[in-house]
Structure formats: structure tokens, C-alpha cells
Design a protein around this motif. Sequence first.
Motif, PDB file in Angstrom:
ATOM      1  N   LYS A   4     -40.281  -2.984 -22.391  1.00 31.33           N
ATOM      2  CA  LYS A   4     -41.035  -2.058 -21.536  1.00 31.33           C
ATOM      3  C   LYS A   4     -40.995  -2.468 -20.066  1.00 31.33           C
ATOM      4  N   ASN A   5     -40.725  -3.746 -19.808  1.00 30.08           N
ATOM      5  CA  ASN A   5     -40.602  -4.227 -18.422  1.00 30.08           C
ATOM      6  C   ASN A   5     -39.149  -4.370 -17.982  1.00 30.08           C
ATOM      7  N   SER A   6     -38.222  -3.867 -18.802  1.00 33.41           N
ATOM      8  CA  SER A   6     -36.807  -4.032 -18.468  1.00 33.41           C
ATOM      9  C   SER A   6     -36.438  -3.211 -17.235  1.00 33.41           C
ATOM     10  N   ILE A   7     -35.370  -3.630 -16.590  1.00 27.72           N
ATOM     11  CA  ILE A   7     -34.900  -2.991 -15.367  1.00 27.72           C
ATOM     12  C   ILE A   7     -33.561  -2.337 -15.654  1.00 27.72           C
ATOM     13  N   ALA A   8     -33.428  -1.071 -15.293  1.00 31.09           N
ATOM     14  CA  ALA A   8     -32.153  -0.373 -15.447  1.00 31.09           C
ATOM     15  C   ALA A   8     -31.736   0.147 -14.073  1.00 31.09           C
ATOM     16  N   ALA A 126     -29.629 -12.271  -2.767  1.00 27.64           N
ATOM     17  CA  ALA A 126     -30.896 -11.629  -2.449  1.00 27.64           C
ATOM     18  C   ALA A 126     -31.789 -11.588  -3.678  1.00 27.64           C
ATOM     19  N   ILE A 127     -33.058 -11.886  -3.477  1.00 26.37           N
ATOM     20  CA  ILE A 127     -34.064 -11.692  -4.521  1.00 26.37           C
ATOM     21  C   ILE A 127     -34.584 -10.271  -4.370  1.00 26.37           C
ATOM     22  N   ILE A 128     -34.418  -9.483  -5.433  1.00 27.79           N
ATOM     23  CA  ILE A 128     -34.769  -8.067  -5.416  1.00 27.79           C
ATOM     24  C   ILE A 128     -36.044  -7.849  -6.238  1.00 27.79           C
ATOM     25  N   ASN A 129     -36.946  -7.056  -5.696  1.00 25.77           N
ATOM     26  CA  ASN A 129     -38.175  -6.709  -6.397  1.00 25.77           C
ATOM     27  C   ASN A 129     -38.103  -5.265  -6.893  1.00 25.77           C
ATOM     28  N   ASP A 130     -38.356  -5.086  -8.193  1.00 29.84           N
ATOM     29  CA  ASP A 130     -38.438  -3.747  -8.776  1.00 29.84           C
ATOM     30  C   ASP A 130     -39.838  -3.197  -8.475  1.00 29.84           C
ATOM     31  N   LYS A 131     -39.923  -2.134  -7.694  1.00 27.70           N
ATOM     32  CA  LYS A 131     -41.216  -1.614  -7.259  1.00 27.70           C
ATOM     33  C   LYS A 131     -42.067  -1.084  -8.408  1.00 27.70           C
ATOM     34  N   LYS A 132     -41.426  -0.654  -9.484  1.00 28.26           N
ATOM     35  CA  LYS A 132     -42.165  -0.094 -10.618  1.00 28.26           C
ATOM     36  C   LYS A 132     -42.846  -1.181 -11.446  1.00 28.26           C
ATOM     37  N   LYS A 136     -38.576  -9.371 -10.765  1.00 34.00           N
ATOM     38  CA  LYS A 136     -37.600  -9.768  -9.759  1.00 34.00           C
ATOM     39  C   LYS A 136     -36.286 -10.176 -10.411  1.00 34.00           C
ATOM     40  N   PHE A 137     -35.210  -9.962  -9.712  1.00 35.33           N
ATOM     41  CA  PHE A 137     -33.894 -10.401 -10.156  1.00 35.33           C
ATOM     42  C   PHE A 137     -33.065 -10.727  -8.923  1.00 35.33           C
ATOM     43  N   VAL A 138     -31.914 -11.333  -9.156  1.00 32.28           N
ATOM     44  CA  VAL A 138     -31.070 -11.793  -8.046  1.00 32.28           C
ATOM     45  C   VAL A 138     -29.734 -11.077  -8.078  1.00 32.28           C
ATOM     46  N   ILE A 139     -29.316 -10.607  -6.913  1.00 29.18           N
ATOM     47  CA  ILE A 139     -27.971 -10.070  -6.724  1.00 29.18           C
ATOM     48  C   ILE A 139     -27.206 -11.036  -5.834  1.00 29.18           C
ATOM     49  N   ILE A 140     -26.003 -11.380  -6.249  1.00 29.01           N
ATOM     50  CA  ILE A 140     -25.131 -12.255  -5.455  1.00 29.01           C
ATOM     51  C   ILE A 140     -23.813 -11.529  -5.218  1.00 29.01           C
TER      52      ILE A 140
END
Length: 200
Positions: A4-8, A126-132, A136-140
Motif C-alpha cells: 500500500k506504500n509502494s511507489i510506481a 538525488a533523494i526523492i520524496n513521494d508526496k503521496k 523516499k528513494f534515490v535516483i542516480i
Amino acid sequence: MSEKNSIAFTLFQWNTLNKILADKKAFPYISEEILSWKYREPLLQKIINENKGDIICLEEVRNEYFKTDILDKCDIKYDIAFELRPNKLMGNIIGVNKDLFSIESHENIILDEGEGKPGGQNLISAIINDKKTNNKFVIIVVHLKSKDKDEDKRLCQVNHIMKYIEQKYLGKYPIFIAGDFNTRPKSISMMKFLGNTNLN
């Protein structure tokens, strides 16, 4: 991370071919008109816009005007992190859909080419924050040496990338790596990278 907290999200990655490299010497069979920035700029904007990436990872970006000239004309509005290589002629961009994500922080790392010597390529993370979900996750985004003869230097760069990830992010965040590795799938540098059991 629970379901339920997954990011797509969709991710669009592209080496945009810096205009100072798009010349007849590098591309002798392509007409100068097609190589010109005047011709290519609207096509870059069109393709980025049509692909509608929630996250975009771009290499060989000339300068900050890429945002105003191209990205600001897209349907999706992007929050971006942009960093130049040491030569200041080009760099990498991470852009995130402002409606979905924010960039919490980012970092520019100059990659080693051997014996701890910094080279001409960089990675941007970059550390990315999912607003919903506030997850947080990282993009390189990476861009490695390009010539066939530079495989030893690419291997050093890959080692630097893996060490950086392991020390900075491993076990803390999901990590997504994109970019132009400038090599073949079974090259020494790629096999070293893909064989790292700490990275999935």
C-alpha cells in the motif's frame, strides 16, 4: 516497503548529445542541418514531452537553459537537479514530476579514473520524496567514459559508483540507477557492476 506504500512511476533516460559534440567529425554521414541545435532542440522537447516520464534522467545537457528552453515547455512540470562535469561544458539532469515528487537533496560526484584521480565524468544522485506517501528513494544518473580504449577507466568509475552507493545509500533507500555506461552488456565494467551482489 509495503504494497500500500509502494511507489510506481515511469522513468525516461536519455543521452541528449551535447551540441558541441554533434559535429561532422563525430558524425560524418549526417547532414549538418540535422546535427544543428536549431533542428534538434524542438525534437528533444517533443520526444521528452511525448514520453511523459514521471522522472527524467538526462546526460550531456549543455547548461541551465535546457530547463527553460525545453523542459518548461513540457506538459509535465519538473523539479530538477542539474550538475556540470568538471569541464563545465555539460552535465546531468534529474527531473521529477512536481505533482508527484520533490527533490529533497542532491549531490554531484566526480568519478575516479584510477588511483584516486578524478576524471572528467560525473554522477548525480538525488533523494526523492513521494508526496503521496512521504516514502523516499534515490535516483542516480551516471555517464561514463566513451571510447573503447577507456574500458580500464570505466571499470574504475564503476568501482567508484558501487563504493559510493554502498557507503551512502545501501540499506537506507530503494535505489534506481540510470545513465549512459558507454559500453557493451558483457564488457568487464558492466559485468563487474551487474555482478555486485549488494545491488539488485
